[in-house]
Design a protein around this motif. Sequence first.
Motif, PDB file in Angstrom:
ATOM      1  N   GLN A 107      34.588  39.042  36.814  1.00 60.33           N
ATOM      2  CA  GLN A 107      33.522  38.138  37.262  1.00 60.33           C
ATOM      3  C   GLN A 107      33.367  36.895  36.375  1.00 60.33           C
ATOM      4  OE1 GLN A 107      30.299  40.986  37.493  1.00 60.33           O
ATOM      5  NE2 GLN A 107      30.762  41.334  39.649  1.00 60.33           N
ATOM      6  N   VAL A 108      34.442  36.130  36.224  1.00 61.93           N
ATOM      7  CA  VAL A 108      34.401  34.906  35.425  1.00 61.93           C
ATOM      8  C   VAL A 108      33.428  33.916  36.065  1.00 61.93           C
ATOM      9  CG1 VAL A 108      35.762  32.965  34.559  1.00 61.93           C
ATOM     10  CG2 VAL A 108      36.754  35.266  34.600  1.00 61.93           C
ATOM     11  N   HIS A 109      32.462  33.461  35.313  1.00 58.48           N
ATOM     12  CA  HIS A 109      31.394  32.576  35.814  1.00 58.48           C
ATOM     13  C   HIS A 109      30.763  33.160  37.079  1.00 58.48           C
ATOM     14  CE1 HIS A 109      32.211  29.537  32.827  1.00 58.48           C
ATOM     15  NE2 HIS A 109      33.471  29.502  33.177  1.00 58.48           N
ATOM     16  N   ASP A 110      30.586  34.473  37.091  1.00 57.82           N
ATOM     17  CA  ASP A 110      29.990  35.220  38.209  1.00 57.82           C
ATOM     18  C   ASP A 110      30.821  35.154  39.488  1.00 57.82           C
ATOM     19  OD1 ASP A 110      27.774  36.129  36.726  1.00 57.82           O
ATOM     20  OD2 ASP A 110      26.741  34.228  37.051  1.00 57.82           O
ATOM     21  N   GLY A 111      32.108  34.864  39.362  1.00 59.83           N
ATOM     22  CA  GLY A 111      32.998  34.857  40.528  1.00 59.83           C
ATOM     23  C   GLY A 111      33.395  36.270  40.919  1.00 59.83           C
ATOM     24  N   GLY A 158      35.661  39.576  41.775  1.00 60.30           N
ATOM     25  CA  GLY A 158      36.893  40.208  41.327  1.00 60.30           C
ATOM     26  C   GLY A 158      37.153  40.069  39.841  1.00 60.30           C
ATOM     27  N   GLU A 159      38.410  40.362  39.501  1.00 60.44           N
ATOM     28  CA  GLU A 159      38.835  40.411  38.114  1.00 60.44           C
ATOM     29  C   GLU A 159      40.085  39.552  37.951  1.00 60.44           C
ATOM     30  OE1 GLU A 159      38.532  44.253  35.758  1.00 60.44           O
ATOM     31  OE2 GLU A 159      40.660  44.188  36.293  1.00 60.44           O
ATOM     32  N   LEU A 160      40.095  38.708  36.936  1.00 57.14           N
ATOM     33  CA  LEU A 160      41.233  37.832  36.674  1.00 57.14           C
ATOM     34  C   LEU A 160      41.985  38.314  35.443  1.00 57.14           C
ATOM     35  CD1 LEU A 160      39.460  34.355  37.012  1.00 57.14           C
ATOM     36  CD2 LEU A 160      40.503  35.739  38.810  1.00 57.14           C
ATOM     37  N   THR A 161      43.269  38.029  35.397  1.00 54.91           N
ATOM     38  CA  THR A 161      44.053  38.220  34.183  1.00 54.91           C
ATOM     39  C   THR A 161      44.267  36.839  33.582  1.00 54.91           C
ATOM     40  OG1 THR A 161      45.166  40.169  35.064  1.00 54.91           O
ATOM     41  CG2 THR A 161      46.222  39.068  33.206  1.00 54.91           C
ATOM     42  N   ILE A 162      43.900  36.690  32.327  1.00 56.23           N
ATOM     43  CA  ILE A 162      43.976  35.403  31.647  1.00 56.23           C
ATOM     44  C   ILE A 162      44.899  35.545  30.447  1.00 56.23           C
ATOM     45  CG2 ILE A 162      42.676  33.626  30.417  1.00 56.23           C
ATOM     46  CD1 ILE A 162      40.218  34.487  32.075  1.00 56.23           C
ATOM     47  N   PRO A 211      44.074  37.668  41.836  1.00 56.38           N
ATOM     48  CA  PRO A 211      44.423  38.554  42.940  1.00 56.38           C
ATOM     49  C   PRO A 211      43.738  38.076  44.222  1.00 56.38           C
ATOM     50  CG  PRO A 211      43.552  39.801  41.073  1.00 56.38           C
ATOM     51  CD  PRO A 211      43.302  38.355  40.795  1.00 56.38           C
ATOM     52  N   PRO A 212      44.175  38.554  45.369  1.00 52.17           N
ATOM     53  CA  PRO A 212      43.503  38.184  46.623  1.00 52.17           C
ATOM     54  C   PRO A 212      41.994  38.451  46.531  1.00 52.17           C
ATOM     55  CG  PRO A 212      45.535  39.336  47.097  1.00 52.17           C
ATOM     56  CD  PRO A 212      45.324  39.434  45.608  1.00 52.17           C
ATOM     57  N   GLY A 213      41.201  37.477  46.944  1.00 54.12           N
ATOM     58  CA  GLY A 213      39.746  37.622  46.959  1.00 54.12           C
ATOM     59  C   GLY A 213      39.047  37.338  45.644  1.00 54.12           C
ATOM     60  N   ALA A 214      39.811  37.154  44.557  1.00 54.84           N
ATOM     61  CA  ALA A 214      39.204  36.924  43.245  1.00 54.84           C
ATOM     62  C   ALA A 214      38.963  35.429  43.019  1.00 54.84           C
ATOM     63  CB  ALA A 214      40.086  37.479  42.137  1.00 54.84           C
ATOM     64  N   GLY A 215      37.998  35.121  42.161  1.00 55.59           N
ATOM     65  CA  GLY A 215      37.712  33.720  41.895  1.00 55.59           C
ATOM     66  C   GLY A 215      36.934  33.506  40.625  1.00 55.59           C
ATOM     67  N   GLU A 216      36.901  32.258  40.237  1.00 54.26           N
ATOM     68  CA  GLU A 216      36.075  31.802  39.137  1.00 54.26           C
ATOM     69  C   GLU A 216      34.869  31.134  39.787  1.00 54.26           C
ATOM     70  OE1 GLU A 216      36.619  28.801  35.380  1.00 54.26           O
ATOM     71  OE2 GLU A 216      37.337  28.125  37.336  1.00 54.26           O
ATOM     72  N   GLY A 217      33.700  31.636  39.510  1.00 51.83           N
ATOM     73  CA  GLY A 217      32.507  31.110  40.165  1.00 51.83           C
ATOM     74  C   GLY A 217      32.225  29.668  39.796  1.00 51.83           C
ATOM     75  N   HIS A 251      32.322  22.964  39.404  1.00 54.49           N
ATOM     76  CA  HIS A 251      33.620  23.296  39.989  1.00 54.49           C
ATOM     77  C   HIS A 251      33.841  24.806  39.969  1.00 54.49           C
ATOM     78  CE1 HIS A 251      34.198  22.803  35.664  1.00 54.49           C
ATOM     79  NE2 HIS A 251      35.190  23.672  35.764  1.00 54.49           N
ATOM     80  N   GLY A 252      34.738  25.268  40.837  1.00 48.66           N
ATOM     81  CA  GLY A 252      35.081  26.676  40.911  1.00 48.66           C
ATOM     82  C   GLY A 252      36.354  26.868  41.723  1.00 48.66           C
ATOM     83  N   VAL A 253      36.926  28.070  41.638  1.00 54.20           N
ATOM     84  CA  VAL A 253      38.196  28.387  42.301  1.00 54.20           C
ATOM     85  C   VAL A 253      38.082  29.757  42.959  1.00 54.20           C
ATOM     86  CG1 VAL A 253      40.670  28.769  41.956  1.00 54.20           C
ATOM     87  CG2 VAL A 253      39.475  27.107  40.536  1.00 54.20           C
ATOM     88  N   LEU A 254      38.635  29.878  44.171  1.00 55.53           N
ATOM     89  CA  LEU A 254      38.663  31.154  44.882  1.00 55.53           C
ATOM     90  C   LEU A 254      40.030  31.344  45.525  1.00 55.53           C
ATOM     91  CD1 LEU A 254      37.205  33.671  46.064  1.00 55.53           C
ATOM     92  CD2 LEU A 254      36.649  32.233  48.051  1.00 55.53           C
ATOM     93  N   ASN A 255      40.626  32.512  45.304  1.00 57.81           N
ATOM     94  CA  ASN A 255      41.841  32.872  46.038  1.00 57.81           C
ATOM     95  C   ASN A 255      41.382  33.497  47.343  1.00 57.81           C
ATOM     96  OD1 ASN A 255      44.164  33.808  47.160  1.00 57.81           O
ATOM     97  ND2 ASN A 255      44.839  34.981  45.387  1.00 57.81           N
ATOM     98  N   HIS A 256      41.390  32.705  48.378  1.00 56.89           N
ATOM     99  CA  HIS A 256      40.901  33.138  49.692  1.00 56.89           C
ATOM    100  C   HIS A 256      42.016  33.738  50.551  1.00 56.89           C
ATOM    101  CE1 HIS A 256      42.717  29.263  50.225  1.00 56.89           C
ATOM    102  NE2 HIS A 256      42.680  29.411  51.533  1.00 56.89           N
ATOM    103  N   THR A 257      43.201  33.922  49.970  1.00 56.04           N
ATOM    104  CA  THR A 257      44.353  34.416  50.731  1.00 56.04           C
ATOM    105  C   THR A 257      44.578  35.900  50.463  1.00 56.04           C
ATOM    106  OG1 THR A 257      46.073  34.044  49.064  1.00 56.04           O
ATOM    107  CG2 THR A 257      45.382  32.122  50.387  1.00 56.04           C
ATOM    108  N   ASP A 258      45.593  36.457  51.126  1.00 50.81           N
ATOM    109  CA  ASP A 258      45.941  37.865  50.915  1.00 50.81           C
ATOM    110  C   ASP A 258      47.119  38.014  49.952  1.00 50.81           C
ATOM    111  OD1 ASP A 258      47.959  36.917  52.525  1.00 50.81           O
ATOM    112  OD2 ASP A 258      47.756  38.450  54.074  1.00 50.81           O
TER     113      ASP A 258
END
Length: 126
Positions: free
Chosen positions: A15-19, A21-25, A45-51, A97-104
Amino acid sequence: MRIQRRGEQAITAPQVHDGPGELTIDRYFAGVSRLPVSVHVWEFPPGAGEGPHTHDDDDALAELYLVVRGSVRVTAGDETAELHEGDALYAAPGEPHGVLNHTDRPATLVLVWGPPAVTGPGSPTR
């Protein structure tokens, strides 16, 4: 010679910046580099994002997000766009600003950030 292999300084960040899912950094040369920027590789990953978030005066950072694999949806200010491999977003200090992986499919981005460059007569550009 300083070499860092992929994954050597990787962390898992939920939940980076409350986004969602989980990111690997993967942090490159953290605590070693004297460059005025930080460089990371982020796996979305699919559905994950930085809020959505802002770097204000106390944390005035400029950020560059470069997509190296997959596609993501980015927001900056009131605008939204889809970025694909080779596309980049520049987020100025203070710009939401923010980023979301909206794909599968997974997406990979290189993030570079630091204080805004200082330019002017006699000043080096960072």
